[in-house]
Design a protein around this motif. Structure first.
Motif, PDB file in Angstrom:
ATOM      1  N   GLU A 134       1.268 -14.874  10.230  1.00 14.84           N
ATOM      2  CA  GLU A 134       0.842 -14.021  11.322  1.00 14.84           C
ATOM      3  C   GLU A 134      -0.100 -12.923  10.850  1.00 14.84           C
ATOM      4  O   GLU A 134      -0.171 -12.620   9.673  1.00 14.84           O
ATOM      5  CB  GLU A 134       2.073 -13.360  11.964  1.00 14.84           C
ATOM      6  CG  GLU A 134       2.736 -14.213  12.997  1.00 14.84           C
ATOM      7  CD  GLU A 134       4.245 -14.125  12.894  1.00 14.84           C
ATOM      8  OE1 GLU A 134       4.764 -13.008  12.993  1.00 14.84           O
ATOM      9  OE2 GLU A 134       4.882 -15.172  12.691  1.00 14.84           O
ATOM     10  N   ASN A 135      -0.816 -12.319  11.815  1.00 14.86           N
ATOM     11  CA  ASN A 135      -1.642 -11.155  11.512  1.00 14.86           C
ATOM     12  C   ASN A 135      -0.788 -10.067  10.891  1.00 14.86           C
ATOM     13  O   ASN A 135       0.293  -9.776  11.383  1.00 14.86           O
ATOM     14  CB  ASN A 135      -2.265 -10.603  12.797  1.00 14.86           C
ATOM     15  CG  ASN A 135      -3.678 -11.116  12.981  1.00 14.86           C
ATOM     16  OD1 ASN A 135      -4.305 -11.574  12.017  1.00 14.86           O
ATOM     17  ND2 ASN A 135      -4.166 -11.041  14.192  1.00 14.86           N
ATOM     18  N   GLY A 136      -1.261  -9.471   9.832  1.00 15.64           N
ATOM     19  CA  GLY A 136      -0.535  -8.377   9.218  1.00 15.64           C
ATOM     20  C   GLY A 136       0.506  -8.827   8.223  1.00 15.64           C
ATOM     21  O   GLY A 136       1.230  -8.015   7.659  1.00 15.64           O
ATOM     22  N   SER A 137       0.599 -10.145   7.974  1.00 11.40           N
ATOM     23  CA  SER A 137       1.613 -10.592   7.032  1.00 11.40           C
ATOM     24  C   SER A 137       1.141 -10.441   5.581  1.00 11.40           C
ATOM     25  O   SER A 137       1.900 -10.717   4.651  1.00 11.40           O
ATOM     26  CB  SER A 137       2.006 -12.040   7.315  1.00 11.40           C
ATOM     27  OG  SER A 137       0.870 -12.868   7.279  1.00 11.40           O
ATOM     28  N   GLY A 138      -0.103 -10.025   5.384  1.00 11.98           N
ATOM     29  CA  GLY A 138      -0.562  -9.708   4.036  1.00 11.98           C
ATOM     30  C   GLY A 138      -1.425 -10.782   3.396  1.00 11.98           C
ATOM     31  O   GLY A 138      -1.603 -10.791   2.174  1.00 11.98           O
ATOM     32  N   LYS A 139      -2.000 -11.675   4.197  1.00 11.34           N
ATOM     33  CA  LYS A 139      -2.827 -12.750   3.637  1.00 11.34           C
ATOM     34  C   LYS A 139      -4.072 -12.195   2.957  1.00 11.34           C
ATOM     35  O   LYS A 139      -4.387 -12.559   1.822  1.00 11.34           O
ATOM     36  CB  LYS A 139      -3.235 -13.727   4.759  1.00 11.34           C
ATOM     37  CG  LYS A 139      -2.055 -14.300   5.533  1.00 11.34           C
ATOM     38  CD  LYS A 139      -2.498 -15.272   6.600  1.00 11.34           C
ATOM     39  CE  LYS A 139      -3.357 -14.689   7.694  1.00 11.34           C
ATOM     40  NZ  LYS A 139      -2.726 -13.739   8.589  1.00 11.34           N
ATOM     41  N   THR A 140      -4.775 -11.300   3.660  1.00  9.40           N
ATOM     42  CA  THR A 140      -5.985 -10.720   3.075  1.00  9.40           C
ATOM     43  C   THR A 140      -5.646  -9.915   1.816  1.00  9.40           C
ATOM     44  O   THR A 140      -6.359  -9.965   0.817  1.00  9.40           O
ATOM     45  CB  THR A 140      -6.693  -9.822   4.111  1.00  9.40           C
ATOM     46  OG1 THR A 140      -7.051 -10.628   5.233  1.00  9.40           O
ATOM     47  CG2 THR A 140      -7.945  -9.199   3.533  1.00  9.40           C
ATOM     48  N   THR A 141      -4.549  -9.186   1.897  1.00  5.19           N
ATOM     49  CA  THR A 141      -4.113  -8.404   0.745  1.00  5.19           C
ATOM     50  C   THR A 141      -3.877  -9.303  -0.467  1.00  5.19           C
ATOM     51  O   THR A 141      -4.311  -8.986  -1.587  1.00  5.19           O
ATOM     52  CB  THR A 141      -2.813  -7.647   1.087  1.00  5.19           C
ATOM     53  OG1 THR A 141      -3.014  -6.908   2.285  1.00  5.19           O
ATOM     54  CG2 THR A 141      -2.412  -6.714  -0.030  1.00  5.19           C
ATOM     55  N   ILE A 186       4.610  -5.046   1.087  1.00  8.66           N
ATOM     56  CA  ILE A 186       4.431  -5.944   2.228  1.00  8.66           C
ATOM     57  C   ILE A 186       4.886  -7.346   1.832  1.00  8.66           C
ATOM     58  O   ILE A 186       5.466  -8.078   2.604  1.00  8.66           O
ATOM     59  CB  ILE A 186       2.952  -6.022   2.650  1.00  8.66           C
ATOM     60  CG1 ILE A 186       2.370  -4.633   2.825  1.00  8.66           C
ATOM     61  CG2 ILE A 186       2.808  -6.825   3.910  1.00  8.66           C
ATOM     62  CD1 ILE A 186       0.876  -4.670   3.036  1.00  8.66           C
ATOM     63  N   GLN A 210     -13.362 -11.775   5.167  1.00 14.25           N
ATOM     64  CA  GLN A 210     -13.197 -11.604   6.595  1.00 14.25           C
ATOM     65  C   GLN A 210     -14.338 -10.695   7.032  1.00 14.25           C
ATOM     66  O   GLN A 210     -14.657  -9.743   6.330  1.00 14.25           O
ATOM     67  CB  GLN A 210     -11.853 -10.911   6.852  1.00 14.25           C
ATOM     68  CG  GLN A 210     -11.188 -11.317   8.101  1.00 14.25           C
ATOM     69  CD  GLN A 210      -9.727 -10.859   8.124  1.00 14.25           C
ATOM     70  OE1 GLN A 210      -9.219 -10.237   7.201  1.00 14.25           O
ATOM     71  NE2 GLN A 210      -9.065 -11.155   9.208  1.00 14.25           N
ATOM     72  N   TYR A 230       0.846  -1.185   0.000  1.00 13.62           N
ATOM     73  CA  TYR A 230       0.000   0.000   0.000  1.00 13.62           C
ATOM     74  C   TYR A 230       0.886   1.241   0.000  1.00 13.62           C
ATOM     75  O   TYR A 230       1.927   1.272   0.632  1.00 13.62           O
ATOM     76  CB  TYR A 230      -0.887   0.030   1.245  1.00 13.62           C
ATOM     77  CG  TYR A 230      -1.848  -1.127   1.328  1.00 13.62           C
ATOM     78  CD1 TYR A 230      -3.087  -1.060   0.705  1.00 13.62           C
ATOM     79  CD2 TYR A 230      -1.510  -2.279   2.030  1.00 13.62           C
ATOM     80  CE1 TYR A 230      -3.971  -2.111   0.783  1.00 13.62           C
ATOM     81  CE2 TYR A 230      -2.400  -3.341   2.108  1.00 13.62           C
ATOM     82  CZ  TYR A 230      -3.630  -3.242   1.482  1.00 13.62           C
ATOM     83  OH  TYR A 230      -4.496  -4.282   1.555  1.00 13.62           O
ATOM     84  N   ASP A 231       0.429   2.262  -0.678  1.00 11.47           N
ATOM     85  CA  ASP A 231       1.107   3.558  -0.682  1.00 11.47           C
ATOM     86  C   ASP A 231       2.599   3.429  -0.955  1.00 11.47           C
ATOM     87  O   ASP A 231       3.420   4.068  -0.307  1.00 11.47           O
ATOM     88  CB  ASP A 231       0.901   4.281   0.662  1.00 11.47           C
ATOM     89  CG  ASP A 231      -0.567   4.385   1.019  1.00 11.47           C
ATOM     90  OD1 ASP A 231      -1.358   4.654   0.101  1.00 11.47           O
ATOM     91  OD2 ASP A 231      -0.908   4.170   2.188  1.00 11.47           O
TER      92      ASP A 231
HETATM   93  N1  ADP Z   1      -6.228  -0.403   2.869  1.00 13.79           N
HETATM   94  C1  ADP Z   1      -4.992  -0.442   3.418  1.00 13.79           C
HETATM   95  N2  ADP Z   1      -4.189   0.629   3.322  1.00 13.79           N
HETATM   96  C2  ADP Z   1      -2.934   0.613   3.858  1.00 13.79           C
HETATM   97  N3  ADP Z   1      -2.407  -0.450   4.504  1.00 13.79           N
HETATM   98  C3  ADP Z   1      -3.165  -1.554   4.638  1.00 13.79           C
HETATM   99  C4  ADP Z   1      -4.501  -1.618   4.097  1.00 13.79           C
HETATM  100  N4  ADP Z   1      -5.001  -2.841   4.371  1.00 13.79           N
HETATM  101  C5  ADP Z   1      -4.049  -3.508   5.044  1.00 13.79           C
HETATM  102  N5  ADP Z   1      -2.942  -2.754   5.207  1.00 13.79           N
HETATM  103  C6  ADP Z   1      -1.693  -3.176   5.869  1.00 13.79           C
HETATM  104  O1  ADP Z   1      -1.170  -4.257   5.161  1.00 13.79           O
HETATM  105  C7  ADP Z   1      -0.657  -5.243   6.040  1.00 13.79           C
HETATM  106  C8  ADP Z   1      -1.262  -6.593   5.713  1.00 13.79           C
HETATM  107  O2  ADP Z   1      -2.645  -6.586   5.995  1.00 13.79           O
HETATM  108  P1  ADP Z   1      -3.559  -7.845   5.739  1.00 13.79           P
HETATM  109  O3  ADP Z   1      -3.411  -8.263   4.327  1.00 13.79           O
HETATM  110  O4  ADP Z   1      -4.943  -7.496   6.190  1.00 13.79           O
HETATM  111  O5  ADP Z   1      -2.916  -8.931   6.710  1.00 13.79           O
HETATM  112  P2  ADP Z   1      -3.513 -10.294   7.246  1.00 13.79           P
HETATM  113  O6  ADP Z   1      -4.801 -10.588   6.526  1.00 13.79           O
HETATM  114  O7  ADP Z   1      -2.435 -11.298   6.959  1.00 13.79           O
HETATM  115  O8  ADP Z   1      -3.716 -10.149   8.717  1.00 13.79           O
HETATM  116  C9  ADP Z   1      -0.950  -4.770   7.447  1.00 13.79           C
HETATM  117  O9  ADP Z   1       0.232  -4.253   7.980  1.00 13.79           O
HETATM  118  C10 ADP Z   1      -1.959  -3.689   7.278  1.00 13.79           C
HETATM  119  O10 ADP Z   1      -1.776  -2.689   8.220  1.00 13.79           O
END
Ligand code: ADP
Ligand code: MG
Lengths: 283, 236
Positions: free
Chosen positions: B37-44, B18, B76, B13-14
């Motif tokens: 782990e949480n924040g490792s970028g799985k959802t992304t 990640i 999610q 992002y920006d």
């Molecule tokens: N819309 C967004 N804009 C900026 N940063 C984001 C956004 N969504 C998620 N992040 C950042 O990207 C990282 C990965 O997020 P995410 O993919 O949700 O992780 P996970 O699903 O593995 O917990 C996190 O550090 C989060 O803060």
């Protein structure tokens, strides 16, 4: 009782009473349809913000001495609606802060413009009627009524045709997008429609009370009903009944139309809230 | 040709990355578990696979014939959904949106499909109930039924069991396994729970400081797999 009825009969000889009733019901109906979506999308403040924008636009139009201010007001309000719905999803400027900023900004600029440039002697009266719509509904012309009818038909048609898409986009925007629904397009559609409704509603209740028309029916219906369809239908009926009652009472009692409708909305909301509590208790 | 192929993906992002340089393939019938782990970028990553956001570098290639709107997705849970007035029927039916195209209303076939998926998820009789008043497990099954309405070949699930109690979690895993085994639907699932991942998945993608992609057997033999499989869970 018969006295009141004959008084009504007397009033309904005047076309302006009919005009007020038609326009009032249509506007309340349209606002309530969109209200459900706006409340659920956490955009209920947009009604408030946009109505202030419309106020600012009216001020600009009156400074420019435009005889027909509708197109300009509609254009400016639509642009702001699009802008606001966009920033609503932007992480950097919080949506509600953006609404508050634009809303207060246009209110101030509008007042300033009217103050500096207004030739009218009754400035506070002018502003009061723009904000509260106190007298304008009585001065509706036949062409105003036709404009209102055609725009309302358009709004209702859009709502019905895109009902399922609006539901999908409101309930879960990213899921809708994965099924190929163009969420941005429908957000834009919602923004434009709400702008049209707000500009329409300015005439009835004035810019300060538009939020009430958007929010009360939706929130009341959500107390009692649990599906999107029933909430939408209930909100529409709620809005129509309250606005008819409000207009009739304001005619008899001589109270300002907009505030009367909102007062009735509040009473009805309390009733729905109580019913909702009762229903939850039983379940 | 794989159903879905990621080549040198970088996500972020920006302007901040990640995930760097990630490549893997998913074949038809696979059950891929993404852990990390949480924040490792799985959802992304999942959102990128869905085309909801575009990668900074690299690309996602989908097999010919798999259209974007034929992927089922279980997101999610978001906050907005929690107080939304929507009946089970309305939510599941909205999964057919992609089949509608520009047609404004659902046709008979789509309603039948929704009904079938409601039955398949064991939700019969709950059609008129309000989504938000269901239990957590029922809500997830509603969303799964909705995803099935959209899916033809592949399902993407983002933490489908988070917040569910152990019994309901097991039921949910069994449902998903059934879809994979009996109906041949390809599954990509994000999970926090490594022991479940190791139990059900055919392939594992481990994200975070140490990256890994391979079959389950390869994962269990790798250094990262051995250290995590013992612990079983990530701490939140
Ligand atoms: N819309 C967004 N804009 C900026 N940063 C984001 C956004 N969504 C998620 N992040 C950042 O990207 C990282 C990965 O997020 P995410 O993919 O949700 O992780 P996970 O699903 O593995 O917990 C996190 O550090 C989060 O803060
Ligand atoms: Mg996540």
């Amino acid at each position: 009782m018969t006295e009141i009825l004959s008084e009504f009969a007397l009033y309904f000889n005047y076309p302006f009473v009919w005009y007020a009733l038609i326009v009032g019901v249509l506007i309340a109906f349209c606002s309530s349809l969109l209200g459900v979506t706006l409340v659920l999308k956490r955009f209920s403040f947009i009604g408030d913000g946009l109505s202030h924008v419309a106020f600012g636009a009216i001020a600009i139009a009156s400074v420019l001495k435009l005889t027909n201010n509708m197109p300009l007001v509609l254009l400016i309000t639509t642009l702001c609606a699009v802008l606001l719905l966009r920033t609503g999803r932007n992480a950097r400027i919080k949506g509600d802060a953006a609404v508050a900023m634009i809303s207060v900004g246009s209110l101030a600029v509008g007042y300033l413009l009217m103050n500096v440039f207004s030739a009218s002697g009754n400035l506070s009266g002018d502003i009061c009627s723009t904000l509260f719509g106190s007298t304008s509904i009585i001065t509706l012309t036949q062409s105003d009524v036709w404009l209102c009818i055609s725009l309302s038909v358009a709004v209702v048609a859009v709502f019905i045709i895109f009902y399922n898409k609006i539901f999908a986009v409101t309930f879960d925007e990213s899921f809708a997008q994965t099924t190929g629904t163009r969420a941005n397009l429908y957000n834009l559609l919602i923004a434009v429609t709400i702008a049209v409704v707000i500009v329409l509603a300015m005439n009835l209740v004035g810019s300060l009370l538009i939020s009430a028309l958007v929010i009360f029916p939706a929130l009341s219906a959500m107390r009692v009903f649990k599906s999107f369809k029933s909430v939408t239908l209930c909100a529409a009926v709620f809005a129509v009944v309250c606005s008819v009652l409000g207009i009739l009472i304001s005619i008899i009692a001589g109270t300002p139309v907009g505030s009367t409708i909102v007062a009735i909305d509040i009473v009805a909301f309390a009733a729905f809230w109580a019913v909702g509590l009762f229903k939850d208790r039983k379940a | 040709m794989p159903l879905l192929s990621c080549q040198n993906l970088s996500l972020g992002y920006d302007g901040i990355e990640i995930i760097k340089n990630l490549s893997f393939d998913v074949n038809s019938g696979d059950y891929l578990c993404i852990v990390g782990e949480n924040g490792s970028g799985k959802t992304t990553l999942m959102k990128t696979l869905l085309g909801l956001q575009s990668p900074m570098h690299g690309k996602v290639i989908v097999e010919n014939g798999l259209k974007q709107n034929e992927i089922g997705y279980l997101p999610q849970q978001t906050v907005v959904q929690r107080d939304f007035p929507a009946s089970v029927w309305e939510v599941v039916l909205s999964g057919c949106q992609g089949r509608c195209g520009l047609r404004p209303f659902y046709n008979k076939e789509e309603k039948k499909l929704a009904k079938k998926n409601i039955e398949k998820m064991g939700l019969s009789g709950l059609e008129k109930r309000c989504y938000r008043e269901l239990s957590g497990g029922q809500q997830q099954r509603v969303l799964l039924a909705r995803a099935l309405c959209a899916a033809k070949k592949i399902l993407l699930l983002d933490e489908p069991v988070s917040g569910l109690d152990p019994r309901v979690t097991a039921e949910m895993y069994a449902l998903i396994e059934n879809l994979n085994r009996k109906e041949g639907i390809t599954i990509i699932m994000i999970s926090h729970d490594i022991s479940a991942a190791v139990r059900y998945a055919s392939h594992i993608l481990h994200m975070g400081d140490t990256e890994f992609f391979g079959t389950k057997a390869e994962y269990l033999n790798s250094a990262v797999g051995r250290s995590f499989a013992k612990g079983g869970r990530f701490n939140d």
